[in-house]
Write an enzyme that holds these catalytic residues in place. Structure first.
Site, short mmCIF file in Angstrom:
data_model
loop_
_atom_site.label_atom_id
_atom_site.label_comp_id
_atom_site.label_asym_id
_atom_site.label_seq_id
_atom_site.Cartn_x
_atom_site.Cartn_y
_atom_site.Cartn_z
N SER A 199 -9.32 2.27 2.66
CA SER A 199 -8.34 2.89 1.79
C SER A 199 -7.35 1.90 1.15
O SER A 199 -6.58 2.28 0.27
CB SER A 199 -7.54 3.93 2.58
N LYS B 57 0.85 -1.19 0.00
CA LYS B 57 0.00 0.00 0.00
C LYS B 57 0.89 1.25 0.00
O LYS B 57 1.91 1.30 0.71
CB LYS B 57 -0.90 -0.02 1.23
N SER C 107 -9.97 0.17 6.70
CA SER C 107 -9.27 0.23 5.42
C SER C 107 -8.87 -1.12 4.86
O SER C 107 -8.68 -1.27 3.65
CB SER C 107 -8.01 1.10 5.56
#
Length: 470
Positions: A149, A75, A173
Site C-alpha cells: 500500500s 504515506k 506494503s
C-alpha cells in the site's frame, strides 16, 4: 540546478547542506519543481503542503540535524500537522491533522521536511488506488500497478520527486511497491521506529519504515526514524545505530538461504527464472546460497485469521455508521475476523509461535533467508488483485501477497532491494529476512547485492510501454 539536485543521492545533498553549499530551501524548490513536472502522470503525491515545507526550510535549527533539511513524503495514513489526512478512505476524506504524529514528528526534529502525502491503498491491499485520491501508476509503465500500500512513496522516489519517503508495512506494503518500482525499503523489527498513537500499541505486525533509492540513503533515513518513545511500549533505544556506516561497508553473507515460494506458494514462471539468475550471480561472486526454507505449511490460514482479528480491533467501532464505505476486500477481512472463535484464535497464535521458533532455529544456520518480494511482476493497474498465479486460484486479495504477509508475522526485519529486470524491462526485487534487530547486517548484505548487480538509482520519466490492458 534544481534538476541536478533531484538526481543526486540523499547522502550527496546532505553533504552539500552540511558544507552550506546549498540551503534546505533549494531542495524544497527543486522537489516542488520536479513534482509539478511529473506527478500528474502517476498521481504519487496528491496532497501537498508546499507552503508548510517552505516555512520549515527557513528555520535555522535544521543545519545541525541528522537530515539537515532534506524533503520527504509521508504515506497518507500518518499525520503531518495541519495537513489533510485521509487514509485513502471516504470515512476520513475531510480529516485534517492537528499535529504530526510521533513517527513524523521525530523525523521533523531530525531535520526532515514533509513535502506532501503519498497515495496509498484504501485501508489495506496491494494496489495503490482509493475512492478519495484516485490511482497511482507505475512510472516504468503507467498502464501497470505500482503495488501497495506504500505505492505513492515508491513512485515518488522512482520519479525523482523526493530523496526519501516514509512508508509502513503490514503485509508487504513497503516491500511490494519497492520491488515493482525499483527502489529500496526496510520493514524494521517492531520497536525500532516509534509508531503513531492511533495504532494498537501492542501490535507487532504494523511497522513504520524508510524507503529510498538506494541502501545508503535508506540507512541515512532509518537513522532519523529510530529511537525510544515511552508512548510506544515496543520502542527501545538502538544500541547499534547509526546504521549508515554499516550500510557503507558492503559484506556478503556467510551462508544464505533462497526460496522462490516459501515451499508452499504459487509463483509465476518468470519470477522463478529471475530468482534463479539472481542466485547464480550471488554464487558466482563466492556466496554460499542454499535452496532451503523453514516449514511454512499452514501459515496462510493463520495469517488470515490473525489479520481478521486485527481488522476487527481497528475497524469494528466504525461498522455501524460506515459499513457501506469499506471496500469489499477490507470488509471481507473484518467479517473474517468476526467469524473467529476463541479456539481458532488460540490455534492461530500457537501456530505463529511455533513458526517463529522454527524460523529462528533456521536463521541460526543461515545469515538470512531471501525470497522474491512478490510472486508476479506488475499487472494492469485496473486489476485490484490477480485472480490466478501459476494456475492457482487466488481466493482473497491477501493470497497473492502471502510471500510477504506471512513473513510479517515473524517480527523479523526485512529489507527489499531491486536486483534486475524482466523481459519487458520491469523491475524485479527480493526481500532479505534476518534475525530480530539485525538491520545493520541486512543493510551490509543489501549493499553488497546492490554493488554486485550494479543497479544505480535511476530517475524514471513516466512512460507507457504496453497497451492499456483490462
Amino acid at each position: 540546478m534544481p534538476d541536478e539536485l533531484i538526481r543526486l543521492s540523499a547522502r550527496a545533498v546532505h553533504g552539500l547542506l552540511a558544507r552550506r553549499e546549498i540551503a534546505p530551501a533549494d531542495l524544497v524548490e527543486a522537489a516542488i519543481a520536479r513534482m509539478q513536472a511529473v506527478d500528474d502522470a502517476v498521481n504519487a503525491v496528491p496532497t501537498r503542503c508546499f507552503d508548510r515545507a517552505r516555512a520549515q526550510a527557513a528555520q535555522p535549527p535544521l543545519a545541525g540535524t541528522p537530515l539537515g533539511g532534506i524533503p520527504f513524503v509521508v504515506k497518507d495514513n500518518a499525520e503531518i500537522g495541519g495537513v489533510r489526512w485521509t487514509g485513502g478512505t471516504p470515512i476520513f476524506a475531510d480529516r485534517v491533522s492537528t499535529q504530526s504524529d510521533r513517527t513524523i514528528a521525530l523525523i521533523e526534529r531530525n531535520g526532515g521536511i514533509p513535502l506532501g502525502k503519498a497515495n496509498l491503498s484504501e485501508l489495506g491491499g496491494a494496489n495503490t488506488t482509493n475512492a478519495v485520491l484516485g490511482t497511482t501508476r507505475n512510472p516504468w509503465d503507467i498502464a501497470l500497478t505500482c503495488g501497495g500500500s506504500s505505492g505513492g512513496s515508491a513512485v515518488a522516489l522512482a520519479t525523482g520527486q523526493v530523496w526519501l519517503a516514509h512508508g509502513n508495512d503490514v503485509g508487504g506494503s513497503l516491500r511490494i511497491p519497492a520491488s515493482f518500482c525499483g527502489v529500496t525499503g526496510l520493514r524494521p523489527t517492531p520497536g525500532r521506529v516509534p509508531r503513531r498513537s492511533i495504532l494498537n500499541p501492542f501490535d507487532t505486525v504494523f511497522v513504520d519504515g524508510p524507503m529510498a533509492r538506494d541502501i545508503g540513503d535508506l540507512a541515512l533515513f532509518f537513522d532519523a526514524m529510530t529511537g525510544f518513545d515511552s508512548a510506544d511500549p515496543l520502542s527501545a533505544p538502538s544500541p547499534d545505530a547509526p546504521f549508515l556506516p554499516m550500510a557503507l561497508k558492503p559484506d556478503r553473507p556467510l551462508r544464505a538461504a533462497w526460496s522462490a515460494d516459501l515451499g508452499c506458494l504459487p509463483v509465476a514462471d518468470e519470477v522463478r527464472t529471475l530468482g534463479d539468475a539472481f542466485v547464480a550471480a550471488l554464487q558466482q561472486d563466492g556466496a554460499v546460497i542454499d535452496v532451503a526454507c523453514p516449514d511454512f505449511t499452514g501459515a496462510l490460514p493463520t495469517l488470515l485469521t490473525l489479520r481478521g482479528v486485527n481488522y476487527v480491533t481497528s475497524w469494528e467501532p466504525f461498522l455501524a455508521r460506515h459499513r457501506h464505505q469499506f471496500t469489499p476486500e477490507v470488509m471481507g477481512d473484518i467479517e473474517n475476523g468476526l467469524r473467529q472463535t476463541p479456539s481458532s484464535i488460540g490455534a492461530a497464535e500457537r501456530y505463529r509461535a511455533e513458526m517463529y521458533r522454527r524460523v529462528i532455529a533456521f536463521l541460526n544456520d543461515y545469515d538470512v533467508l531471501i525470497t522474491p518480494s512478490a510472486p508476479i511482476l506488475p499487472f494492469p493497474v485496473e486489476t485490484m488483485w490477480p485472480q490466478e498465479i501459476a494456475g492457482v486460484q487466488q481466493h482473497t486479495y491477501i493470497d497473492w501477497i502471502a510471500i510477504t504477509a506471512i513473513t510479517s508475522l515473524l517480527a523479523c526485519p526485512v529489507l527489499a532491494v531491486p536486483v534486475g529486470f524482466s523481459r519487458d524491462g520491469l523491475p524485479f526485487g527480493v526481500q532479505i529476512i534476518g534475525r530480530p534487530r539485525s538491520e545493520g547486517r541486512l543493510l551490509q548484505i543489501g549493499a553488497w547485492i546492490e554493488r554486485l548487480f550494479a543497479l544505480p538509482p535511476t530517475i524514471i520519466e513516466p512512460r507507457q510501454r504496453t497497451a492499456i490492458r483490462i
